[in-house]
Design an enzyme around this catalytic site. Structure first.
Site, mmCIF file in Angstrom:
data_model
loop_
_atom_site.group_PDB
_atom_site.id
_atom_site.type_symbol
_atom_site.label_atom_id
_atom_site.label_comp_id
_atom_site.label_asym_id
_atom_site.label_seq_id
_atom_site.Cartn_x
_atom_site.Cartn_y
_atom_site.Cartn_z
ATOM 1 N N LYS A 41 0.809 -1.219 0.000
ATOM 2 C CA LYS A 41 0.000 0.000 0.000
ATOM 3 C C LYS A 41 0.843 1.270 0.000
ATOM 4 O O LYS A 41 0.482 2.250 -0.653
ATOM 5 C CB LYS A 41 -0.968 0.017 1.183
ATOM 6 C CG LYS A 41 -0.327 0.220 2.550
ATOM 7 C CD LYS A 41 -1.379 0.278 3.630
ATOM 8 C CE LYS A 41 -0.734 0.429 4.994
ATOM 9 N NZ LYS A 41 -0.012 1.686 5.164
ATOM 10 N N THR A 42 1.979 1.262 0.694
ATOM 11 C CA THR A 42 2.840 2.451 0.699
ATOM 12 C C THR A 42 3.385 2.722 -0.698
ATOM 13 O O THR A 42 3.478 3.873 -1.135
ATOM 14 C CB THR A 42 3.999 2.272 1.708
ATOM 15 O OG1 THR A 42 3.460 1.966 2.996
ATOM 16 C CG2 THR A 42 4.827 3.536 1.802
ATOM 17 N N ASP A 227 -3.886 7.509 4.576
ATOM 18 C CA ASP A 227 -3.355 6.169 4.849
ATOM 19 C C ASP A 227 -4.044 5.599 6.094
ATOM 20 O O ASP A 227 -4.476 6.347 6.974
ATOM 21 C CB ASP A 227 -1.840 6.273 5.076
ATOM 22 C CG ASP A 227 -1.158 4.919 5.131
ATOM 23 O OD1 ASP A 227 -1.773 3.927 4.695
ATOM 24 O OD2 ASP A 227 -0.009 4.855 5.604
ATOM 25 N N GLU A 228 -4.135 4.286 6.175
ATOM 26 C CA GLU A 228 -4.722 3.593 7.336
ATOM 27 C C GLU A 228 -6.102 4.154 7.683
ATOM 28 O O GLU A 228 -6.412 4.462 8.834
ATOM 29 C CB GLU A 228 -3.790 3.712 8.559
ATOM 30 C CG GLU A 228 -2.381 3.201 8.334
ATOM 31 C CD GLU A 228 -2.269 1.687 8.328
ATOM 32 O OE1 GLU A 228 -3.316 1.011 8.312
ATOM 33 O OE2 GLU A 228 -1.139 1.180 8.334
ATOM 34 N N GLN A 258 -7.858 -4.894 9.534
ATOM 35 C CA GLN A 258 -6.809 -4.464 10.465
ATOM 36 C C GLN A 258 -7.262 -3.278 11.322
ATOM 37 O O GLN A 258 -6.442 -2.525 11.838
ATOM 38 C CB GLN A 258 -5.541 -4.104 9.696
ATOM 39 C CG GLN A 258 -4.926 -5.278 8.951
ATOM 40 C CD GLN A 258 -3.599 -4.937 8.315
ATOM 41 O OE1 GLN A 258 -2.597 -4.715 8.999
ATOM 42 N NE2 GLN A 258 -3.563 -4.899 6.989
ATOM 43 N N ARG A 609 1.868 -10.449 10.453
ATOM 44 C CA ARG A 609 3.185 -9.801 10.608
ATOM 45 C C ARG A 609 4.291 -10.769 10.178
ATOM 46 O O ARG A 609 5.423 -10.348 9.920
ATOM 47 C CB ARG A 609 3.459 -9.406 12.069
ATOM 48 C CG ARG A 609 2.527 -8.393 12.724
ATOM 49 C CD ARG A 609 2.303 -7.168 11.897
ATOM 50 N NE ARG A 609 1.115 -7.324 11.070
ATOM 51 C CZ ARG A 609 0.831 -6.571 10.018
ATOM 52 N NH1 ARG A 609 1.659 -5.632 9.635
ATOM 53 N NH2 ARG A 609 -0.277 -6.769 9.304
#
Length: 746
Positions: A41-42, A227-228, A258, A609
């Site tokens: 995503k980044t 973002d997020e 998430q 993770r």
């Protein structure tokens, strides 16, 4: 579009998969990017911003909002690599709080603040509330300060004012909180200060109350990227809706799976309802995972699929199938910690580094026994989310001194340092100074100059008050004339804070001096490396730093952290401990469906993770509040299909493979020893760790190195959790853990 732009577009789009490319090329209108864990995503965010710039938009017309400074800096760095530093530096990229605070300083007059307002962190807010509770003649025992602070923060996140809350307050406790909330707001305003929540609320109120400013910033930010997005709260949602209303060029990136910060005010509805709020929005799903193995992703999907409220998606990967997930059952948390340390050493022998490994847990309390085990095995580790450098007392004191330079109205900063080091201004003198200031509508620095008019303050206290205020004013004037590190350095030396620690001379005091010197070095570096540096900007940057921003994750250490702290991170090997009933999901008096689904999302975050290896463990017994509770595996363990796992029971010295898999497919409600025999094959039952016995028994006389002679009057627990109550001569009853008490039978 000219050929040069075409050429640059090709460079920007290079290396993106089909879905990433689709997301990058949608420039105008609302866009929802569902970015699964490890889906890049980044990369999509940075390439999309570069693409927008490359197609003719000025960088200063782009607003990119993140949740940590670390994420914002990474964004800027990656964009610089694509479009060059000369363009990237003009993008408005930062956290919600840092960007909105920057705008509020520019427009401070419109909300009746001065531009040098202070920003209070949670410790500062708690200190203000403590002061208010004293003035209301309440006791800290009757009202928990942190609970009150959290309640006020929650109300602000929901856009509920102190007046609105007061009208709805019914119980005596609610009425007390309403009164504290009201006085808290007045106190902050008088101190020319805002807390974190105020930054959002004041920004919204500014846009709502001034149409010219609303138009100004709508035109300024022609393209907005978040973002997020699943972590946004109501206030953040409203602010973004106001800013984007004129053009709707709003791109939000997130993953509902998430969303784990409901307790902090995050509203998952923001992402779930985005398509309803913006009916013409496009949706792009990033489902290709570049991080984890197939086994890990399949296990994660199997668990999260049990949630009802979610946006449908299924992550996939071209990575290898990978190792199966190890699920271990241990006798108790001490064995779990020992085995985890052994597992880490095994992986080091297999060629991994300590920094490749993370241990995750549901609550901070679980870390102690793990830390003890790691230390005993000489395994280096780092606690993520522990005490921040900027939360240390000597640093908070130094920050308060600096805050007074830029905002003399900050009475909270004054209270913190007026007697650090001691100046002979006692509590009574300080209270008289506060009463005089309040009656005459002065801040405490101004009141110090009027101390001759306060007959109750005399002698050394009077002289010290004037000297203190004069020093602050003198350096404040110097700083206005010259934003210089030298002024700051001379001022801090002149406070005698460092001299006080030198005089104490202990190793702890010398450590505190080192910390202050390190802090001053950081300020020096800031002034030397930034254009138009100012102390006010530096203080804002420090106040808004998060724990994860403050941690250096580059060292060769095993990382220990709660599952909440792990979000956004990744490791080749992840070990999740305490995956057991009553602990994960966390046991509450009532666990509703929303809470259960958030706990499941938290487990999903932990699992995803892991890049190569994942281990889960649970204990049959765990100490809780001094008692031993019988545990069973979490229901989340039962939601992972057996084909993705290796399962084993501890037998005290070895492990035996799981034979009765149907047990894990059930939803266990806890286990006692009788049930244990039904789970384990008969031949293995005899190998279970025996309930520990001790030669000491009720009625025995014993001797303790500190308490002397005593008689055992009660004995409870078993194994590592065996506890006795001893009645010591001349002292009375003491409850002791046998493994630590070192009692000698007489």
């Amino acid at each position: 579009m000219n050929s040069n732009l075409n050429s640059n577009n090709d460079i920007i789009l290079k290396g993106l998969n089909d879905k990433q490319t689709e997301a990058v090329k949608i420039i105008n209108g609302p866009l929802l990017i569902i970015a699964g864990a490890g889906s890049g995503k980044t990369k999509v965010l940075t390439h999309r911003i570069a693409y927008i710039i490359d197609n003719g938009t000025r960088p200063s017309n782009i607003l990119a909002l993140t949740f940590t400074n670390k994420a914002a800096n990474e964004l800027k760095e990656r964009i610089s690599n694509l479009v060059g530093e000369s363009k990237a530096k003009y993008i408005w990229a930062g956290t919600f709080h840092s960007i909105f605070a920057r705008i509020l300083r520019i427009e401070a007059k419109s909300i009746n603040y001065s531009s040098n307002f202070s920003i209070y962190d949670t410790d500062d807010s708690a200190s203000v509330i403590r002061q208010i509770i004293k003035t209301l003649n309440l006791t800290e025992k009757s009202l928990n300060i942190n609970a009150v602070r959290n309640k006020i923060s929650s109300l602000k996140n929901k856009m509920i004012s102190s007046m609105d809350y007061a009208l709805k307050a019914e119980t005596s406790e609610e009425k007390f909180v309403a009164e504290i909330y009201k006085k808290y707001e007045i106190n902050l305003k008088n101190n020319n200060a805002m807390d974190f929540d105020d930054i959002l609320l004041n920004f919204i109120n500014m846009l709502r109350s001034d149409k010219n400013l609303l138009t100004k910033y709508q035109e300024q930010f022609k393209y907005i990227l978040i973002d997020e997005y699943q972590d946004t709260n109501k206030a953040q949602y409203l602010a973004i809706k106001l800013l984007s209303k004129s053009h709707n060029n709003l791109c939000v990136v997130g993953d509902d799976a998430q969303s784990i910060y409901r307790w902090r005010g995050a509203d998952i509805s923001n992402i779930l309802d985005f398509q309803e709020e913006f009916p013409y929005c496009r949706v792009v799903r990033l489902e290709q995972n570049y991080r984890s193995t197939k086994n890990i992703l399949n296990a994660a999907h199997s668990v999260i699929s049990n949630n009802q409220r979610q946006i449908p998606k299924k992550l996939w990967t071209e990575n290898q199938v990978g190792d199966k997930i190890d699920i271990f059952q241990y006798a108790d948390d001490r064995e779990e910690a020992t085995r985890v340390a052994n597992l880490i050493n095994d992986e080091i022998e297999n060629g991994y580094n300590f920094k490749d490994i993370a241990i995750l847990y549901r609550t901070n309390a679980q870390s102690l026994v793990l830390e003890n085990s790691l230390r005993s095995k000489k395994i280096p580790y780092l606690i993520i989310g522990g005490t921040s450098f900027y939360k240390r007392k000597e640093i908070k004191d130094t920050l308060a001194y600096l805050t007074l330079l830029v905002n003399p109205s900050d009475n909270e900063a004054f209270r913190r340092v007026i007697n650090e080091p001691p100046r002979g201004i006692g509590l009574t003198s300080l209270r008289n100074l506060e009463l005089f200031a309040e009656y005459n509508n002065l801040n405490l620095i101004e009141a110090c100059f009027e101390v001759d008019n306060i007959p109750e303050i005399k002698g050394k206290a009077s002289k010290s008050a004037i000297e203190f205020a004069s020093k602050v004013n003198e350096y404040s004037r110097q700083l206005i004339n010259e934003q210089s590190y030298d002024v700051i350095f001379d001022y801090i030396l002149g406070t005698d804070l460092i001299s006080m620690f030198k005089e104490i001379g202990s190793s702890d005091a010398l450590d505190r001096i080192t910390n202050i010197e390190q802090f001053l070095l950081d300020i020096k570096n800031y002034f030397e490396t930034n254009e138009n540096p100012s102390l006010s900007d530096y203080l804002q940057q420090i106040t808004l730093v998060s724990d994860i921003d403050d941690k250096d994750l580059t060292g060769n250490n095993v990382s220990l952290m709660t599952l909440h702290s792990a979000k956004g991170l990744e490791y080749p090997i992840v070990i999740i401990t305490g995956v057991e009933k009553g602990l994960f999901p966390l046991e509450r008096t009532r666990l509703d469906q929303e809470e259960l689904e958030e706990e499941r999302r938290l487990f999903y975050v932990g699992v995803t993770r892991a890049k190569s290896k994942l281990s889960l463990s649970y204990c049959m017994r765990r100490a809780k509040f001094g008692d031993v509770s019988v545990q069973g595996p979490s229901k989340f363990v039962s939601e992972i299909p057996v084909e993705y796992t290796n399962r084993a029971f501890s037998t005290g010295g070895s492990f035996v493979p799981q034979r009765q898999e149907s047990y894990f497919k059930s939803k266990p409600q806890g286990i006692n020893r009788d049930e244990y025999s039904q789970i384990m094959p008969d031949e293995n039952y005899s190998q279970l760790p025996p309930i520990a016995t001790n030669e000491l028994k009720v009625g025995d006389w014993v001797k303790h190195s500190n308490f002397g002679r005593g008689k055992i009057i009660q004995k409870t627990g078993f194994g590592a959790q065996e506890r006795v109550v001893v009645n010591f001569d001349g002292i009375g009853n003491k409850s002791l853990m046998l493994q630590f008490a070192k009692l000698t039978k007489m």
